[in-house]
Scaffold this motif. Sequence first.
Motif, short mmCIF file in Angstrom:
data_model
loop_
_atom_site.label_atom_id
_atom_site.label_comp_id
_atom_site.label_asym_id
_atom_site.label_seq_id
_atom_site.Cartn_x
_atom_site.Cartn_y
_atom_site.Cartn_z
N GLY A 1 8.26 -0.85 -5.78
CA GLY A 1 7.51 -1.22 -6.98
C GLY A 1 8.17 -2.35 -7.74
N VAL A 2 9.50 -2.33 -7.81
CA VAL A 2 10.24 -3.41 -8.48
C VAL A 2 10.06 -4.72 -7.72
CG1 VAL A 2 12.56 -4.24 -9.03
CG2 VAL A 2 11.91 -1.90 -9.60
N ARG A 3 10.18 -4.67 -6.38
CA ARG A 3 9.99 -5.89 -5.58
C ARG A 3 8.58 -6.43 -5.75
NH1 ARG A 3 13.09 -2.90 -2.16
NH2 ARG A 3 11.29 -2.08 -1.05
N ARG A 4 7.62 -5.54 -5.78
CA ARG A 4 6.22 -5.95 -5.95
C ARG A 4 6.02 -6.62 -7.30
NH1 ARG A 4 1.00 -1.90 -5.96
NH2 ARG A 4 -0.24 -3.27 -7.23
N ALA A 5 6.55 -6.01 -8.35
CA ALA A 5 6.41 -6.59 -9.70
C ALA A 5 7.10 -7.95 -9.78
CB ALA A 5 6.98 -5.63 -10.74
N THR A 6 8.26 -8.09 -9.14
CA THR A 6 8.97 -9.37 -9.13
C THR A 6 8.13 -10.43 -8.43
OG1 THR A 6 11.11 -8.24 -9.15
CG2 THR A 6 11.08 -10.53 -8.37
N TYR A 7 7.58 -10.08 -7.29
CA TYR A 7 6.72 -11.01 -6.55
C TYR A 7 5.54 -11.44 -7.42
CZ TYR A 7 3.32 -12.72 -3.19
OH TYR A 7 2.40 -13.50 -2.54
N MET B 1 -2.56 -7.68 -8.45
CA MET B 1 -1.73 -6.93 -9.40
C MET B 1 -2.28 -5.54 -9.69
SD MET B 1 -0.68 -10.09 -11.86
CE MET B 1 0.60 -9.31 -12.82
N SER B 2 -3.55 -5.30 -9.41
CA SER B 2 -4.12 -3.97 -9.66
C SER B 2 -4.28 -3.17 -8.38
CB SER B 2 -5.46 -4.11 -10.39
OG SER B 2 -6.39 -4.76 -9.55
N ALA B 3 -3.86 -3.71 -7.24
CA ALA B 3 -4.03 -3.03 -5.95
C ALA B 3 -2.87 -2.08 -5.67
CB ALA B 3 -4.14 -4.06 -4.83
N LYS B 4 -3.11 -1.15 -4.77
CA LYS B 4 -2.09 -0.18 -4.36
C LYS B 4 -2.09 -0.08 -2.84
CE LYS B 4 -1.25 1.47 -8.52
NZ LYS B 4 -0.29 0.78 -9.26
N GLY B 5 -0.97 0.35 -2.29
CA GLY B 5 -0.87 0.67 -0.87
C GLY B 5 -1.18 -0.50 0.04
N GLY B 6 -1.86 -0.18 1.15
CA GLY B 6 -2.21 -1.19 2.14
C GLY B 6 -3.12 -2.26 1.58
N GLU B 7 -3.91 -1.92 0.58
CA GLU B 7 -4.79 -2.89 -0.07
C GLU B 7 -3.96 -4.01 -0.69
OE1 GLU B 7 -8.63 -4.17 -1.58
OE2 GLU B 7 -7.98 -2.94 0.09
N TRP B 8 -2.77 -3.67 -1.23
CA TRP B 8 -1.91 -4.67 -1.86
C TRP B 8 -1.48 -5.71 -0.83
CZ3 TRP B 8 3.05 -6.67 -1.72
CH2 TRP B 8 3.44 -7.40 -2.85
N ILE C 1 5.45 7.10 3.25
CA ILE C 1 6.30 6.09 3.89
C ILE C 1 5.43 4.92 4.34
CG2 ILE C 1 7.68 5.61 5.96
CD1 ILE C 1 8.91 8.41 5.62
N ALA C 2 4.28 5.21 4.93
CA ALA C 2 3.38 4.14 5.36
C ALA C 2 2.93 3.30 4.17
CB ALA C 2 2.17 4.74 6.08
N GLU C 3 2.70 3.94 3.02
CA GLU C 3 2.28 3.20 1.83
C GLU C 3 3.40 2.30 1.32
OE1 GLU C 3 0.66 3.96 -2.70
OE2 GLU C 3 0.46 5.57 -1.23
N VAL C 4 4.63 2.80 1.31
CA VAL C 4 5.77 1.98 0.86
C VAL C 4 5.93 0.79 1.80
CG1 VAL C 4 8.28 1.92 0.57
CG2 VAL C 4 6.98 3.84 -0.32
N GLU C 5 5.80 1.02 3.10
CA GLU C 5 5.89 -0.08 4.06
C GLU C 5 4.81 -1.12 3.79
OE1 GLU C 5 5.59 2.02 7.79
OE2 GLU C 5 7.71 1.69 8.19
N ALA C 6 3.60 -0.67 3.54
CA ALA C 6 2.50 -1.60 3.31
C ALA C 6 2.71 -2.41 2.03
CB ALA C 6 1.19 -0.82 3.22
N GLN C 7 3.17 -1.77 0.98
CA GLN C 7 3.35 -2.47 -0.29
C GLN C 7 4.48 -3.48 -0.23
OE1 GLN C 7 3.88 0.21 -3.55
NE2 GLN C 7 1.80 0.97 -3.43
#
Length: 196
Positions: free
Chosen positions: A92-98, A153-160, A22-28
């Motif tokens: 993930g979809v929102r991130r890809a759109t951004y 574009m290659s980052a994950k989680g809080g790093e993104w 959940i924390a990862e989804v919030e961060a992304q």
Amino acid sequence: MNEREAYLQKMDAEKKRIDARIAEVEAQSDIRKADEEVKELHGVKQRREAFRGKLEEWRQRGTEDFERGKKELLRACDDTNKSLVDAEEKAGVRRATYERKREAELRELGAQFDGWEASIAQSRAEDSLLTKQELQFLRGSFKSTGDALRRLMSAKGGEWSRLRGEYEDSWKELLDNSRKIRADGADASQAPPSPS
């Protein structure tokens, strides 16, 4: 350690894993900023709390009706995981759109730079709104902004989320520099010639 204690440990570990996801989804997704996304994650958090409640209830219940409690707990855990998988997919979809939008903006600005370079090539540098040095400076800033987008574009989680902030700062700086240089060039071309 009996079977009940072992199962409790397993479910405690699952609870921690759910919290981390959940924390990862919030961060992304920068969930705290968009109402739709808050509602979406609210459902996940409600299921997580239901799972926690079942776990605590089962822990206090003792050994009575072990199998039924185990099934209820597993069902609550599965419901939470399914909801979380959906939230992760939407994030993930929102991130890809951004990322696609930012990539398009960068390509558009790159095309403007190409046009400016063509303009410089057609006329003398003194008559152009952008000198070659100014264009090289903007190209360097453009390249570093593109590099920031590729890292994002290659980052994950809080790093993104952190890299998104870096990218947006780099993008803003690039646009500000571009506007300033073009404005300075326009001012210089409209200024009367200095007496010699």
